[in-house]
Design a protein around this motif. Structure first.
Motif, PDB file in Angstrom:
ATOM      1  N   VAL A 136       2.774   3.702   1.237  1.00  0.00           N
ATOM      2  CA  VAL A 136       1.753   4.288   2.149  1.00  0.00           C
ATOM      3  C   VAL A 136       2.492   4.913   3.105  1.00  0.00           C
ATOM      4  O   VAL A 136       3.591   4.351   3.814  1.00  0.00           O
ATOM      5  N   GLU A 137       2.125   6.279   3.597  1.00  0.00           N
ATOM      6  CA  GLU A 137       3.101   6.936   4.561  1.00  0.00           C
ATOM      7  C   GLU A 137       1.949   7.750   5.314  1.00  0.00           C
ATOM      8  O   GLU A 137       0.835   8.037   5.268  1.00  0.00           O
ATOM      9  N   LYS A 138       2.674   8.046   6.884  1.00  0.00           N
ATOM     10  CA  LYS A 138       1.712   8.644   7.766  1.00  0.00           C
ATOM     11  C   LYS A 138       2.894   9.453   8.334  1.00  0.00           C
ATOM     12  O   LYS A 138       3.686   9.082   8.898  1.00  0.00           O
ATOM     13  N   ASP A 139       2.541  10.879   8.284  1.00  0.00           N
ATOM     14  CA  ASP A 139       3.391  11.903   8.776  1.00  0.00           C
ATOM     15  C   ASP A 139       4.948  11.676   8.378  1.00  0.00           C
ATOM     16  O   ASP A 139       5.615  12.038   9.065  1.00  0.00           O
ATOM     17  N   GLY A 140       4.922  11.530   6.910  1.00  0.00           N
ATOM     18  CA  GLY A 140       6.145  11.366   6.318  1.00  0.00           C
ATOM     19  C   GLY A 140       7.078   9.931   6.935  1.00  0.00           C
ATOM     20  O   GLY A 140       8.281   9.790   6.125  1.00  0.00           O
ATOM     21  N   VAL A 141       6.380   9.098   7.490  1.00  0.00           N
ATOM     22  CA  VAL A 141       7.182   7.767   7.650  1.00  0.00           C
ATOM     23  C   VAL A 141       6.381   6.663   6.864  1.00  0.00           C
ATOM     24  O   VAL A 141       5.222   6.464   6.869  1.00  0.00           O
ATOM     25  N   THR A 142       7.155   5.935   6.400  1.00  0.00           N
ATOM     26  CA  THR A 142       6.916   4.892   5.486  1.00  0.00           C
ATOM     27  C   THR A 142       6.158   3.805   6.573  1.00  0.00           C
ATOM     28  O   THR A 142       6.592   3.265   7.387  1.00  0.00           O
ATOM     29  N   LEU A 143       4.931   3.217   6.184  1.00  0.00           N
ATOM     30  CA  LEU A 143       4.202   2.144   6.750  1.00  0.00           C
ATOM     31  C   LEU A 143       4.211   0.906   6.329  1.00  0.00           C
ATOM     32  O   LEU A 143       3.977  -0.307   6.613  1.00  0.00           O
ATOM     33  N   GLY A 144       4.056   0.945   4.906  1.00  0.00           N
ATOM     34  CA  GLY A 144       4.081  -0.300   3.957  1.00  0.00           C
ATOM     35  C   GLY A 144       4.264  -0.116   2.613  1.00  0.00           C
ATOM     36  O   GLY A 144       4.122   1.354   1.991  1.00  0.00           O
ATOM     37  N   GLU A 145       4.633  -1.035   1.850  1.00  0.00           N
ATOM     38  CA  GLU A 145       4.760  -0.904   0.378  1.00  0.00           C
ATOM     39  C   GLU A 145       4.422  -2.039  -0.441  1.00  0.00           C
ATOM     40  O   GLU A 145       4.501  -3.220   0.288  1.00  0.00           O
ATOM     41  N   ILE A 146       3.924  -1.999  -1.564  1.00  0.00           N
ATOM     42  CA  ILE A 146       3.711  -3.145  -2.604  1.00  0.00           C
ATOM     43  C   ILE A 146       3.990  -2.644  -4.037  1.00  0.00           C
ATOM     44  O   ILE A 146       3.976  -1.624  -4.545  1.00  0.00           O
ATOM     45  N   SER A 147       4.277  -3.642  -4.571  1.00  0.00           N
ATOM     46  CA  SER A 147       4.871  -3.441  -6.223  1.00  0.00           C
ATOM     47  C   SER A 147       3.846  -4.005  -6.952  1.00  0.00           C
ATOM     48  O   SER A 147       2.753  -4.661  -6.596  1.00  0.00           O
ATOM     49  N   PHE A 148       3.728  -3.410  -8.093  1.00  0.00           N
ATOM     50  CA  PHE A 148       2.577  -3.536  -9.267  1.00  0.00           C
ATOM     51  C   PHE A 148       3.588  -3.516 -10.526  1.00  0.00           C
ATOM     52  O   PHE A 148       4.427  -2.862 -10.774  1.00  0.00           O
ATOM     53  N   HIS A 149       2.748  -3.797 -11.659  1.00  0.00           N
ATOM     54  CA  HIS A 149       3.402  -3.559 -12.923  1.00  0.00           C
ATOM     55  C   HIS A 149       2.717  -2.630 -13.755  1.00  0.00           C
ATOM     56  O   HIS A 149       1.418  -2.603 -13.805  1.00  0.00           O
ATOM     57  N   ILE A 150       3.350  -1.656 -14.536  1.00  0.00           N
ATOM     58  CA  ILE A 150       2.762  -0.886 -15.530  1.00  0.00           C
ATOM     59  C   ILE A 150       2.937  -1.451 -16.693  1.00  0.00           C
ATOM     60  O   ILE A 150       4.075  -1.509 -17.399  1.00  0.00           O
ATOM     61  N   ALA A 151       2.107  -1.680 -17.576  1.00  0.00           N
ATOM     62  CA  ALA A 151       2.071  -2.245 -18.920  1.00  0.00           C
ATOM     63  C   ALA A 151       2.376  -1.174 -19.698  1.00  0.00           C
ATOM     64  O   ALA A 151       2.215   0.071 -19.686  1.00  0.00           O
ATOM     65  N   ASP A 152       2.880  -1.470 -20.912  1.00  0.00           N
ATOM     66  CA  ASP A 152       3.233  -0.623 -22.034  1.00  0.00           C
ATOM     67  C   ASP A 152       1.944  -0.182 -22.786  1.00  0.00           C
ATOM     68  O   ASP A 152       0.889  -0.806 -22.776  1.00  0.00           O
ATOM     69  N   ARG A 153       2.068   1.106 -23.303  1.00  0.00           N
ATOM     70  CA  ARG A 153       0.907   1.818 -24.026  1.00  0.00           C
ATOM     71  C   ARG A 153       1.497   2.885 -24.983  1.00  0.00           C
ATOM     72  O   ARG A 153       2.436   3.556 -24.680  1.00  0.00           O
ATOM     73  N   GLU A 154       0.968   2.893 -26.089  1.00  0.00           N
ATOM     74  CA  GLU A 154       1.354   3.807 -27.134  1.00  0.00           C
ATOM     75  C   GLU A 154       0.064   4.557 -27.297  1.00  0.00           C
ATOM     76  O   GLU A 154      -0.973   4.336 -27.236  1.00  0.00           O
TER      77      GLU A 154
END
Length: 357
Positions: free
Chosen positions: A144-162
């Motif tokens: 999450v950014e505001k005026d180019g400054v990072t305010l927060g981050e959170i990780s998550f997982h992208i599963a596989d897909r064919e």
């Protein structure tokens, strides 16, 4: 004679003494000159100058607290949408906030503008972002950014897909549509991208979408890896951005959800086309229709008639191409029929669990 020799000896001694003194002075001058050039000049310091002075050291500033961020869902596959929600904390208008999707190497895959949830809580902002169908499985990051400054981050997982692969042979007319330059096609393309890359402020629908036709017969799926074979024998590749329903010409096509008509006209590549705006950055698209029954600027409800299916534009037979775009990125329509587009109740509940409401 002896006296003369004695005087000459004294004179030679005095001359040698003078030469020695001059050499010492030259050596001293050379030493000073070298020290000035190298910055290594030594200086004697008296006792009064050797007292140590304590210089106060400021403590490093504390890191800003991480911004609590809610993700719905918390795991997904390539081509699926993700809702991101967070508290703005009175830090400014929603338009100043951006959400970015990055892979494990922090390469930006997608981005979206934030919008306000309005009556559901002061300062609650959200954004809908899509994982590209080309994204690799693994860990990813929402920033999450505001005026180019990072305010927060959170990780998550992208599963596989064919995704499936298909080859489509094109006749001369369709070959020309894809390969022959046309200023009108360029104009239509620029207009299309201008629409689907824009983010408004109104939420017309928040529930799950419904399919635009009653038929379940599909001739192509979302994300198919296509090879187009031209009449010249040459080929070209593309990724199918939506779902193709194999329905006869004249099949009623209805709105998948409430929204506003932002495009209703003929386009060279996609024939009779309709685009609906459903919420900030989210659009549904209907291509190759035989006729259009709505006008640009009109409001429609879920199930309202948009027109009839056909085979206009680049089409190898009668069908309806149905597509969903999220901040410009093509997204799997089935994901929108499986769950609400914007689950406000779940968002507020999760923010409440984090102590932000």
């Amino acid at each position: 004679m002896t006296g003369l020799k004695h005087k000459l000896s004294i004179l030679i001694f005095l001359l040698l003494l003078a030469d020695c003194s001059t050499a010492k002075k030259e050596a001293a001058r050379e030493a000073v000159s070298t020290a000035e050039q190298t910055g290594e000049m030594s200086v004697e310091i008296g006792p009064a100058e050797t007292e140590l002075v304590e210089t106060p050291v400021e403590a490093p500033p504390e890191a800003a607290p991480a911004m609590p961020i809610v993700l719905i869902p918390e795991e997904l596959r390539p081509g699926e949408p993700l809702t991101v929600a967070f508290m703005a904390g009175g830090d400014g208008a929603a338009r100043n906030f951006r959400v970015a999707l990055l892979n494990s190497r922090e390469e930006r895959l997608a981005k979206a503008a934030a919008f306000s949830l309005e009556e559901d809580g002061a300062g609650v902002l959200a954004a809908t972002i899509a994982v590209p169908s080309t994204a690799l499985p693994g860990e990813a990051l929402i920033r999450v950014e505001k005026d180019g400054v990072t305010l927060g981050e959170i990780s998550f997982h992208i599963a596989d897909r064919e995704f499936a692969a298909e080859e489509i042979e094109l006749n001369q007319q369709n070959t020309n549509i894809r390969t022959v330059p046309d200023p009108q096609k360029t104009t239509e393309s620029e207009q299309l991208w201008g629409i689907i890359n824009s983010t408004g402020t109104e939420i017309f629908t928040a529930g799950a979408f419904v399919p635009p036709v009653n038929s379940t017969r599909r001739t192509s799926s979302y994300g198919d890896r296509r090879v187009y074979r031209y009449v010249t024998g040459k080929t070209d590749t593309a990724i199918h951005a939506g779902v193709d329903y194999g329905v006869p010409t004249g099949t009623p096509v209805s709105a998948c959800a409430e929204g506003r008509v932002v495009l209703a006209r003929f386009r060279i590549s996609t024939g009779n086309s309709v685009i609906l705006e459903h919420l900030p950055g989210v659009y549904s698209i209907y291509y190759h229709m035989d006729s259009i029954q709505v006008t640009e600027g009109a409001m429609v409800s879920s199930g309202d008639l948009l027109g009839e299916s056909g085979s206009t534009g680049l089409a190898t037979g009668p069908h309806l191409h149905w597509e969903i775009r999220v901040s410009g990125e093509n997204t799997d329509p089935d994901a929108f029929t499986a769950r609400p587009v914007l689950d406000k109740a779940a968002i507020l509940s999760k923010l409440g669990e984090l102590g932000n409401l």
